[in-house]
Every structure is written in structure tokens, then in C-alpha cells.
Design a protein around this motif. Structure first.
Motif, short mmCIF file in Angstrom:
data_model
loop_
_atom_site.label_atom_id
_atom_site.label_comp_id
_atom_site.label_asym_id
_atom_site.label_seq_id
_atom_site.Cartn_x
_atom_site.Cartn_y
_atom_site.Cartn_z
N GLU A 163 8.28 9.69 -26.00
CA GLU A 163 8.86 10.03 -24.71
C GLU A 163 7.96 10.93 -23.86
OE1 GLU A 163 13.03 11.16 -25.02
OE2 GLU A 163 13.03 10.37 -27.05
N LYS A 164 6.84 11.38 -24.46
CA LYS A 164 5.87 12.22 -23.76
C LYS A 164 6.54 13.46 -23.17
CE LYS A 164 2.85 8.32 -23.08
NZ LYS A 164 2.00 7.50 -22.23
N GLN A 165 7.29 14.11 -24.05
CA GLN A 165 7.97 15.34 -23.68
C GLN A 165 8.22 16.17 -24.93
OE1 GLN A 165 11.62 13.72 -21.99
NE2 GLN A 165 12.74 14.09 -23.88
N VAL A 166 8.51 17.45 -24.72
CA VAL A 166 8.83 18.37 -25.81
C VAL A 166 10.19 18.98 -25.52
CG1 VAL A 166 8.21 20.54 -26.95
CG2 VAL A 166 6.43 18.88 -26.39
N SER A 167 11.10 18.92 -26.48
CA SER A 167 12.42 19.54 -26.34
C SER A 167 12.45 20.84 -27.13
CB SER A 167 13.53 18.60 -26.84
OG SER A 167 13.58 17.44 -26.05
N GLU A 168 12.83 21.91 -26.46
CA GLU A 168 12.91 23.23 -27.10
C GLU A 168 14.24 23.84 -26.69
OE1 GLU A 168 11.95 26.84 -29.10
OE2 GLU A 168 11.13 24.82 -29.25
N HIS A 173 8.02 18.19 -19.84
CA HIS A 173 7.33 16.91 -19.73
C HIS A 173 5.81 17.14 -19.76
CE1 HIS A 173 10.96 14.56 -18.88
NE2 HIS A 173 11.36 15.61 -18.17
N LEU A 174 5.13 16.22 -20.43
CA LEU A 174 3.68 16.31 -20.55
C LEU A 174 3.02 15.65 -19.33
CD1 LEU A 174 3.37 15.31 -24.31
CD2 LEU A 174 3.44 17.60 -23.36
N ASP A 175 1.84 16.15 -18.99
CA ASP A 175 1.09 15.56 -17.88
C ASP A 175 0.58 14.18 -18.27
OD1 ASP A 175 1.47 17.82 -16.34
OD2 ASP A 175 -0.41 18.77 -16.98
N ARG A 176 0.55 13.30 -17.30
CA ARG A 176 -0.02 11.97 -17.50
C ARG A 176 -1.46 11.95 -16.99
NH1 ARG A 176 3.96 7.96 -18.40
NH2 ARG A 176 5.79 9.01 -19.22
N PRO A 177 -2.33 11.16 -17.61
CA PRO A 177 -2.10 10.37 -18.82
C PRO A 177 -2.05 11.25 -20.06
CG PRO A 177 -4.40 10.22 -18.19
CD PRO A 177 -3.72 11.01 -17.10
N PHE A 178 -1.40 10.74 -21.09
CA PHE A 178 -1.29 11.48 -22.34
C PHE A 178 -1.55 10.55 -23.51
CE2 PHE A 178 1.40 12.68 -26.00
CZ PHE A 178 0.76 13.86 -26.34
N PHE A 179 -2.49 10.94 -24.37
CA PHE A 179 -2.84 10.13 -25.53
C PHE A 179 -2.97 11.01 -26.77
CE2 PHE A 179 -5.26 8.66 -21.80
CZ PHE A 179 -4.62 7.46 -21.56
N LEU A 217 3.79 5.55 -37.70
CA LEU A 217 2.79 4.48 -37.58
C LEU A 217 3.12 3.54 -36.43
CD1 LEU A 217 2.20 3.61 -41.35
CD2 LEU A 217 0.53 4.61 -39.79
N ASP A 218 4.41 3.27 -36.26
CA ASP A 218 4.83 2.32 -35.23
C ASP A 218 4.57 2.84 -33.83
OD1 ASP A 218 5.87 -0.28 -34.85
OD2 ASP A 218 7.82 0.54 -34.27
N ARG A 219 4.37 4.14 -33.69
CA ARG A 219 4.11 4.72 -32.37
C ARG A 219 2.63 4.65 -31.98
NH1 ARG A 219 8.99 6.51 -33.65
NH2 ARG A 219 10.35 7.48 -32.08
N PHE A 220 1.78 4.29 -32.92
CA PHE A 220 0.37 4.07 -32.58
C PHE A 220 0.21 2.64 -32.09
CE2 PHE A 220 -0.14 7.65 -35.58
CZ PHE A 220 -0.93 8.48 -34.80
N ILE A 221 -0.33 2.49 -30.90
CA ILE A 221 -0.44 1.15 -30.32
C ILE A 221 -1.44 0.30 -31.09
CG2 ILE A 221 -2.30 1.60 -28.64
CD1 ILE A 221 -0.53 0.01 -26.61
N MET A 222 -2.41 0.95 -31.74
CA MET A 222 -3.39 0.21 -32.53
C MET A 222 -4.05 1.12 -33.56
SD MET A 222 -6.75 -0.11 -30.04
CE MET A 222 -6.00 -1.25 -28.91
N LYS A 223 -4.65 0.49 -34.55
CA LYS A 223 -5.46 1.21 -35.53
C LYS A 223 -6.86 0.64 -35.47
CE LYS A 223 -5.48 0.45 -40.03
NZ LYS A 223 -5.08 0.39 -41.46
N VAL A 224 -7.86 1.52 -35.32
CA VAL A 224 -9.24 1.07 -35.22
C VAL A 224 -10.09 1.75 -36.29
CG1 VAL A 224 -9.05 0.68 -32.73
CG2 VAL A 224 -9.90 2.87 -33.57
#
Length: 312
Positions: free
Chosen positions: A124-129, A135-141, A162-169
Motif C-alpha cells: 500500500e506504500k504507506q506506514v500505519s502508526e 504515505h510514502l513519496d512516489r516513486p517507491f521501490f 515473496l508475492d509482493r516482489f514483482i520479480m526475482k533477478v
């Protein structure tokens, strides 16, 4: 400057630091253009960290590094609320995850509890506290590294992670000629200190926007869905690909088309990226292990059996 030329400029700039790995750099660029996180699995000393630094410098993005250790806490990643005696209120101090590029170094060396701190961040590109959401700045990787050989003191990454990584290189060792060239260049120089900015935040966001607008036919959607369905009904797999994996394959195929100067996806965009996107998400069965079958072998067989659509 068109998208294809901009991507070439970024790759050539990074290649000044990571020599002889143009194909691998292009693969990582696919993940970035597709707005995804990337898992880099390789042995120590092949340039994983240097590659991430070179990318952040070339793209003029903020960068932070988290060294994952067994005693790392979730608050060491996301941040922590500290009570301010002057204002008599809690103040949130942001953790290292608040950057455009986060290097999660040796990500499999920390506990599942700490791993879970990254789940919301990556999805979700955010942190809940407490009751607040940041919210995190875009782009975020998140570009994470792990050693495939060493197992002592490591934890298996949860499937949800693992499922949240779009790819493994994998970067891999350089060939003999490239390694000799590395020794020559690095003897008296530090290429990482010499490269400059070739793109910025707006350029990356624009590339991501253009990739999302790459046309995809219904036949391509059906093709991706058929590949995913084949992983879920395979005797060699106990865990097939998720819907998130199908979306990831679609996004990477769009990014691949953009890199190749097309505004539409063809079946080859899907086929050439299937291993990158799917291999780390699949769990092989006991039958597969007994047959010396790994997830890559299963995907290759699936690609041979699923009919390829004809796209006009």
C-alpha cells in the motif's frame, strides 16, 4: 526525449558501474517501470548493492539502506513514536523506509515478525502508526538482496512477502573478458562516484504512466490467465501463482513492450518475463523434488503447453 531513449540512457549510465550486465540492468528497469519491488538473489560480491546505488544516483532518487539482522525490530524499518515532554505529545520519527529506493540488504536474515513490517509498506506504500497513516513519496521501490547459498542464520521469506516482489533477478558472475575490464577500470577509479543524474522523479513517474497505457488485447489477458491457471493445476506445484502474480506479469509485459519501442503487448513480452515474475512465487511438490524439478522447469513446461495467441 522519447521513452526508449531515456531508458537506454539510464541503462548505459548504470552500466558504467556494473560492467557487462546490460541484460540484467534492463530486467531491473522493467520492474521499476512496472512500479514494482525487486528481489535480487545472488552470491556475495557480484555488485548487488553497487547496482542499487548506481540506480538511485542515475535516477536522482532518495536512497536508504537497511541491513537486516536477527535482532532488527519493525520500528527500525518503519519508524517509531516518541513522547515529547515539551509538547506533551507523541511525535513520529520516520524510519529508513521513507525513501524512494530502499535497499533491504540480506532480507532473509531477520525474523518473520520484522518481515511483516514490510507487507503494508510494499503493498500500500504507506506506514500505519497508531491511528495515523503516513504515505510514502512516489516513486517507491524496495530492492531486496539475499544469498541463495548460505542458510545458517537465515529465515525463509513468507509467501505473502515473496508475492509482493514483482520479480526475482540474478546478476551472476561476469565473464572473463568483462572481469578483466572491471579490474582495469576499478584499479584507479571509482565509477560510482563519477556517474551523474540522467533522469529524475518526474521522468520515472512518466515512464510508469506510459507503461500503464501500453495496449493489451483480450487475447493477451486470456494468455496470462491460462498460464496462471496452469500453475494452479499442476502436479508438480503445491502453490500456484496468485492474481497479484498475473497482474505483475501483465505490468512487466507492458514495461517490456515500452522498452522495445511498442505501444502494445505481444505474446513474447509475456513469455520472456514469465520466469522473472513467477518463479519465486511457486512452491514445488515432493514429486517435483524427487524428479529434480524446480519452479523454473515447471514454468518452461507450462509455456510449451499453453497455446500462444495470435495478436494482430
Amino acid at each position: 526525449m522519447d521513452a526508449q531513449q531515456l531508458i537506454k540512457n539510464i541503462v548505459y549510465n548504470v552500466e558504467k558501474v556494473i560492467i557487462g550486465k546490460r541484460y540484467e540492468i534492463y530486467n531491473i528497469m522493467k520492474g521499476i517501470i512496472a512500479d514494482g519491488h525487486i528481489l535480487i538473489e545472488d552470491v556475495p560480491g557480484v555488485g548487488k548493492t553497487t547496482l542499487v546505488k548506481a540506480l538511485s544516483k542515475s535516477l536522482s532518487l532518495t536512497y536508504s539502506r537497511i541491513q537486516f539482522t536477527p535482532d532488527l525490530l519493525p520500528s527500525d524499518i518503519t519508524g517509531i513514536s516518541i513522547y515529547n515532554q515539551k509538547t506533551m505529545e507523541f511525535e513520529f520519527r520516520k524510519g529508513p523506509v521513507f525513501a524512494n529506493i530502499v535497499l533491504a540488504d540480506e532480507i532473509n536474515r531477520t525474523s518473520p515478525k520484522t518481515q511483516s513490517a514490510l507487507l503494508e509498506v510494499m503493498e500500500e506504500k504507506q506506514v500505519s502508526e497508531g491511528n495515523a497513516t503516513y504515505h510514502l513519496d512516489r516513486p517507491f521501490f524496495v530492492l531486496a538482496t539475499q544469498n541463495p547459498i548460505e542458510s545458517e542464520g537465515t529465515f525463509v521469506l513468507p509467501e505473502a512477502q515473496l508475492d509482493r516482489f514483482i520479480m526475482k533477478v540474478s546478476i551472476g558472475y561476469p565473464d572473463r573478458k568483462d572481469e578483466a575490464n572491471i579490474l582495469k577500470i576499478y584499479r584507479n577509479n571509482q565509477p560510482l562516484e563519477e556517474i551523474g543524474r540522467v533522469a529524475g522523479v518526474e521522468d520515472i513517474l512518466e515512464l510508469q504512466k506510459q507503461a500503464r497505457n501500453v495496449y493489451v488485447t483480450d487475447e493477451i489477458n486470456e494468455y496470462i490467465a491460462s498460464i496462471a491457471d496452469a500453475t494452479r493445476n499442476n502436479k508438480y506445484l503445491i502453490l500456484g501463482s496468485s492474481t497479484r502474480a498475473s497482474l505483475a506479469l501483465l505490468r512487466v509485459a507492458q514495461a517490456s513492450a515500452l522498452i522495445n519501442g511498442r505501444d502494445y503487448v505481444i505474446p513474447e513480452d509475456v513469455r520472456e518475463n514469465a520466469l522473472l515474475v513467477l518463479s519465486h512465487r511457486l512452491s514445488v511438490s515432493a514429486l517435483a523434488r524427487a524428479s529434480n524439478y524446480d519452479s523454473n522447469s515447471v514454468i518452461i513446461d507450462i509455456l510449451k503447453t499453453v497455446s500462444v495467441p495470435k495478436v494482430k
